[in-house]
Design a protein around this motif. Structure first.
Motif, PDB file in Angstrom:
ATOM      1  N   ARG A   1      48.283  67.165  78.650  1.00 65.16           N
ATOM      2  CA  ARG A   1      49.431  66.315  78.940  1.00 65.16           C
ATOM      3  C   ARG A   1      49.195  65.623  80.276  1.00 65.16           C
ATOM      4  O   ARG A   1      48.989  66.279  81.298  1.00 65.16           O
ATOM      5  CB  ARG A   1      50.690  67.171  78.983  1.00 65.16           C
ATOM      6  CG  ARG A   1      51.936  66.434  78.574  1.00 65.16           C
ATOM      7  CD  ARG A   1      53.091  67.379  78.334  1.00 65.16           C
ATOM      8  NE  ARG A   1      53.445  67.450  76.910  1.00 65.16           N
ATOM      9  CZ  ARG A   1      54.143  68.428  76.378  1.00 65.16           C
ATOM     10  NH1 ARG A   1      54.538  69.432  77.124  1.00 65.16           N
ATOM     11  NH2 ARG A   1      54.442  68.405  75.105  1.00 65.16           N
TER      12      ARG A   1
ATOM     13  N   HIS B   1      48.349  70.481  82.164  1.00 65.67           N
ATOM     14  CA  HIS B   1      49.062  69.323  82.697  1.00 65.67           C
ATOM     15  C   HIS B   1      48.266  68.679  83.827  1.00 65.67           C
ATOM     16  O   HIS B   1      47.865  69.348  84.783  1.00 65.67           O
ATOM     17  CB  HIS B   1      50.430  69.744  83.237  1.00 65.67           C
ATOM     18  CG  HIS B   1      51.366  70.237  82.186  1.00 65.67           C
ATOM     19  ND1 HIS B   1      51.304  71.523  81.681  1.00 65.67           N
ATOM     20  CD2 HIS B   1      52.393  69.624  81.535  1.00 65.67           C
ATOM     21  CE1 HIS B   1      52.245  71.690  80.771  1.00 65.67           C
ATOM     22  NE2 HIS B   1      52.924  70.553  80.662  1.00 65.67           N
TER      23      HIS B   1
ATOM     24  N   SER C   1      51.124  63.262  82.704  1.00 64.55           N
ATOM     25  CA  SER C   1      52.507  62.819  82.796  1.00 64.55           C
ATOM     26  C   SER C   1      53.071  63.067  84.177  1.00 64.55           C
ATOM     27  O   SER C   1      52.558  63.880  84.951  1.00 64.55           O
ATOM     28  CB  SER C   1      53.347  63.573  81.757  1.00 64.55           C
ATOM     29  OG  SER C   1      54.720  63.249  81.869  1.00 64.55           O
TER      30      SER C   1
ATOM     31  N   GLU D   1      48.565  63.695  75.304  1.00 64.16           N
ATOM     32  CA  GLU D   1      49.829  62.973  75.451  1.00 64.16           C
ATOM     33  C   GLU D   1      49.853  62.391  76.856  1.00 64.16           C
ATOM     34  O   GLU D   1      49.781  63.129  77.839  1.00 64.16           O
ATOM     35  CB  GLU D   1      51.012  63.911  75.240  1.00 64.16           C
ATOM     36  CG  GLU D   1      52.363  63.245  75.446  1.00 64.16           C
ATOM     37  CD  GLU D   1      53.506  64.251  75.393  1.00 64.16           C
ATOM     38  OE1 GLU D   1      54.439  64.121  76.211  1.00 64.16           O
ATOM     39  OE2 GLU D   1      53.449  65.170  74.553  1.00 64.16           O
TER      40      GLU D   1
ATOM     41  N   GLN E   1      46.518  70.974  73.705  1.00 63.81           N
ATOM     42  CA  GLN E   1      46.783  69.608  74.139  1.00 63.81           C
ATOM     43  C   GLN E   1      46.624  69.463  75.652  1.00 63.81           C
ATOM     44  O   GLN E   1      46.745  70.430  76.399  1.00 63.81           O
ATOM     45  CB  GLN E   1      48.175  69.149  73.715  1.00 63.81           C
ATOM     46  CG  GLN E   1      49.326  69.900  74.337  1.00 63.81           C
ATOM     47  CD  GLN E   1      50.676  69.389  73.844  1.00 63.81           C
ATOM     48  OE1 GLN E   1      50.799  68.267  73.388  1.00 63.81           O
ATOM     49  NE2 GLN E   1      51.698  70.236  73.942  1.00 63.81           N
TER      50      GLN E   1
ATOM     51  N   THR F   1      48.497  74.329  76.492  1.00 64.57           N
ATOM     52  CA  THR F   1      48.615  72.999  77.087  1.00 64.57           C
ATOM     53  C   THR F   1      48.223  73.049  78.546  1.00 64.57           C
ATOM     54  O   THR F   1      48.498  74.038  79.238  1.00 64.57           O
ATOM     55  CB  THR F   1      50.064  72.482  76.968  1.00 64.57           C
ATOM     56  OG1 THR F   1      50.438  72.445  75.591  1.00 64.57           O
ATOM     57  CG2 THR F   1      50.210  71.089  77.566  1.00 64.57           C
TER      58      THR F   1
ATOM     59  N   ASP G   1      55.865  74.564  75.810  1.00 59.60           N
ATOM     60  CA  ASP G   1      54.828  74.071  74.926  1.00 59.60           C
ATOM     61  C   ASP G   1      54.539  75.088  73.825  1.00 59.60           C
ATOM     62  O   ASP G   1      54.410  76.286  74.082  1.00 59.60           O
ATOM     63  CB  ASP G   1      53.548  73.793  75.722  1.00 59.60           C
ATOM     64  CG  ASP G   1      53.776  72.760  76.811  1.00 59.60           C
ATOM     65  OD1 ASP G   1      54.277  71.676  76.483  1.00 59.60           O
ATOM     66  OD2 ASP G   1      53.476  73.057  77.980  1.00 59.60           O
TER      67      ASP G   1
END
Length: 621
Positions: free
Chosen positions: A208, A223, A210, A177, A206, A221, A217
């Motif tokens: 991320r 980041h 961002s 994402e 996932q 995940t 989450d």
């Protein structure tokens, strides 16, 4: 990067010595004291005479001071030496082990976060050794997830890094994402990898990417935070760093924005000496952009203030500075409009004891990278990796992106690594190739531009430097190195023996960039002055006449018995080398992959060799 080098034996010291010149790092070099008491040559320092008293003590002393350790020792010995010192992969230095024969450079621990895999590649390139890398991502041919954003200046955030990496290693569906930042990272992954196409509903983990910070989450995940947030600051004189930072953190939390996504600070020129602001920026390595009141006054903002206008000459400081900094942020080369967005209008934070500040946050369309960017203009030689220089190997091992004609990329493919961006351009798009390389370097990437032969002989070096000069390059950012390679002229001479022992010249017969009359004039001069002549780009399917005209010029000036060599694909598959004479050379045997070498009046053939005498008095034999 500060490195410690441990080579206890004289043989180990000799093997490791090239690292000190080829890897421009800060070094601590340890070896065993000489039994005769003689001092070690600098920069080597001895353990055992008197302190530290052993190799283990030298390792323990250096361990907290460096980012990497290189040992010229057996792997088992190194394991025992470092075992008591290991903490975790986020704190331990990279560890690389080289055998005394110089055949292997083993990434022992700290492969990803510590940088041991990258260091092992550099060490192997510098020593002509083979890197030994055992990480899962290496085996899968994909970039490590915990290094994905490093080339673009992104910052790692919170996350289940081990779980996401394990899911990738198992081949399970992992989704991405992304709300900001360059898409260049996608080009570093295999085009058919499921990471690039997995839908969030199908994923077991996932990634991320961002500017936002989330903690709820449902699946493992991680980041990554591109640095796209610019903080506009207005403050009273003497506002403390603690109050500024605390206010900033409260503002970010209220908006769900990540602290790691901050690119830098922006404010009024009058605040250049504001101690709290400067201290905050220094603490986190943030740049500060200072703007004049006139520049800020020209930025439309939602909340102008007449009081601020009267005080400092602009109706806005925080909002205008944040927007202007975001607009000016240097960005990547993706074809996206450079628009800035005010994510958070100004908010005031006041304290009777620590001062008051006004903060606003704008998001840049492109991320800020603290990296300066670098260009290597590399001559890859005739094509065989064995003919590539160590310096070129080292550059290829470090490059974030490699740019060139597809054939040249194919030739160096065995030396490339997972995670590198490789971009090929057709043979007629040299300008686009140079401009793309410069754009990536301006984004902060380390870019290798490859040419066959030598980059400075009919290669890309001149074009890249010309493009930089025309763009007003300051000579500093991006930095640049030209790495020489073995030219086709040298490769042919080596295969032929010694045809270049007197003066020689090279002439390209391509009239795509040089007018034919100029080429013809040079051919006539070279033929008359008895140079040994190398003809580059002699003939293509569309360009037949130049080579025929060149033959006519040389046949008028030189004997028909003058030796000629027609060399094609030297040091590559399909190599051919044909010896003939000026009177008998066959134009049909010549194409764009051929170099034609014409001897001078003294060049002679001896078996399969061409020899141009240097002129030494040999007497009778």
């Amino acid at each position: 990067m500060k490195l410690a080098l441990f080579a206890p034996t004289p043989r180990g010291r000799q093997l490791a010595q090239p690292l000190l010149s080829l890897l421009p790092e800060e070094w601590i070099c340890w070896s065993k004291a000489n039994s005769q008491g003689e001092p070690l040559p600098p920069p080597w320092q001895a353990y055992g005479d008197p302190l530290p008293g052993s190799l283990a003590a030298a390792v323990a002393q250096s361990w907290p001071q460096v980012q990497g350790c290189i040992f010229v020792l057996p792997v088992g010995s190194v394991v025992r030496l470092i075992a008591p010192l290991l903490q975790d992969k986020y704190r331990d230095p990279a560890v690389v082990v080289v055998d005394e024969a110089g055949r292997w450079a083993v990434s022992l621990c700290g492969g990803h976060v510590g940088g041991a895999d990258a260091l092992a590649r550099r060490v192997a390139a510098a020593l002509g050794a083979e890197p030994v890398l055992t990480s899962a991502s290496e085996g899968l041919g994909i970039p490590p997830v915990d290094l994905l954003g490093d080339p673009y200046g992104w910052r790692r955030g919170a996350g289940d890094w081990n779980e996401v990496a394990a899911a990738l290693a198992r081949g399970e569906p992992v989704a991405v994402e992304q709300t900001c930042g360059t898409q260049l990272w996608r080009r570093a992954w295999p085009a058919d990898h499921p990471l690039l196409s997995t839908a969030p509903s199908q994923a077991v983990a996932q990634i991320r990417i961002s500017e936002y910070s989330t903690s709820l989450d449902k699946i493992p995940t991680v980041h990554w935070h591109p640095r796209v947030l610019w903080l506009g600051v207005g403050c009273e004189r003497g506002t403390s760093r603690a109050w500024l930072e605390g206010s900033l953190r409260r503002l970010l939390q209220s908006q769900g924005l990540a602290f790691e996504a901050i690119a830098g600070l922006a404010t009024l020129e009058l605040k250049r000496d504001e101690a709290g602001l400067v201290e905050l920026a220094q603490a986190y390595g943030w740049p500060i952009q200072f703007f004049s009141a006139e520049a800020l006054a020209g930025i439309p903002v939602p909340h102008p203030s007449e009081a601020v206008q009267q005080a400092v000459g602009t109706p806005s400081v925080a909002e205008a500075a944040a927007l202007l900094a975001a607009q000016r942020c240097s960005g990547d080369s993706d074809p996206a409009p450079a628009r800035a967005t005010l994510l958070c209008p100004k908010q005031v934070f006041a304290s009777e004891s620590e001062g008051a500040c006004t903060l606003a946050i704008a998001r840049a369309a492109r991320e800020y990278s603290p990296r300066a960017g670098h260009l290597w203009l590399i001559g890859t030689g005739p094509g065989d990796p064995a003919q590539l220089t160590l310096a070129a190997r080292l550059a290829l091992a470090q490059a974030d992106a490699v740019i060139g004609y597809q054939l040249y990329l194919d030739l160096v493919a065995p030396l490339l690594r997972p995670g590198q961006i490789c971009e090929a351009f057709p043979i007629t798009q040299e300008v686009q190739r140079a401009q793309r390389a410069i754009a990536l370097a301006q984004q902060g990437l380390q870019v290798a531009v490859i040419s066959s032969g030598d980059a400075g002989i009919y290669g890309m070096a001149g074009l890249v430097l010309e493009c930089l000069a025309r763009a007003g390059w300051d000579g500093i950012r991006p930095s640049l190195e030209v790495l020489p390679g073995i030219s086709a002229l040298q490769a042919a001479a080596a295969r032929l023996g010694a045809p270049l022992m007197q003066d020689f010249c090279a002439i390209s017969l391509s009239d795509r960039l040089t007018p034919w009359p100029a080429i013809e004039q040079r051919l006539q001069a070279a033929a008359q002055t008895d140079f040994v002549v190398a003809l580059y780009n002699p003939r293509s399917r569309q360009r037949l006449d130049p080579f025929l005209k060149a033959l006519q010029i040389f046949r008028r000036a030189r004997s028909a018995h003058t030796p000629v060599a027609v060399a094609r694909n030297l040091y590559r598959p399909g190599e051919t080398l044909h010896l003939t004479t000026l009177g008998e050379v066959d134009p049909e045997a010549v194409d764009m992959f051929t170099l034609v070498l014409i001897g001078n009046s003294q060049t002679f053939r001896y078996g399969r060799w061409l020899i141009t005498p240097r002129g030494y008095p040999l007497g009778k034999t």
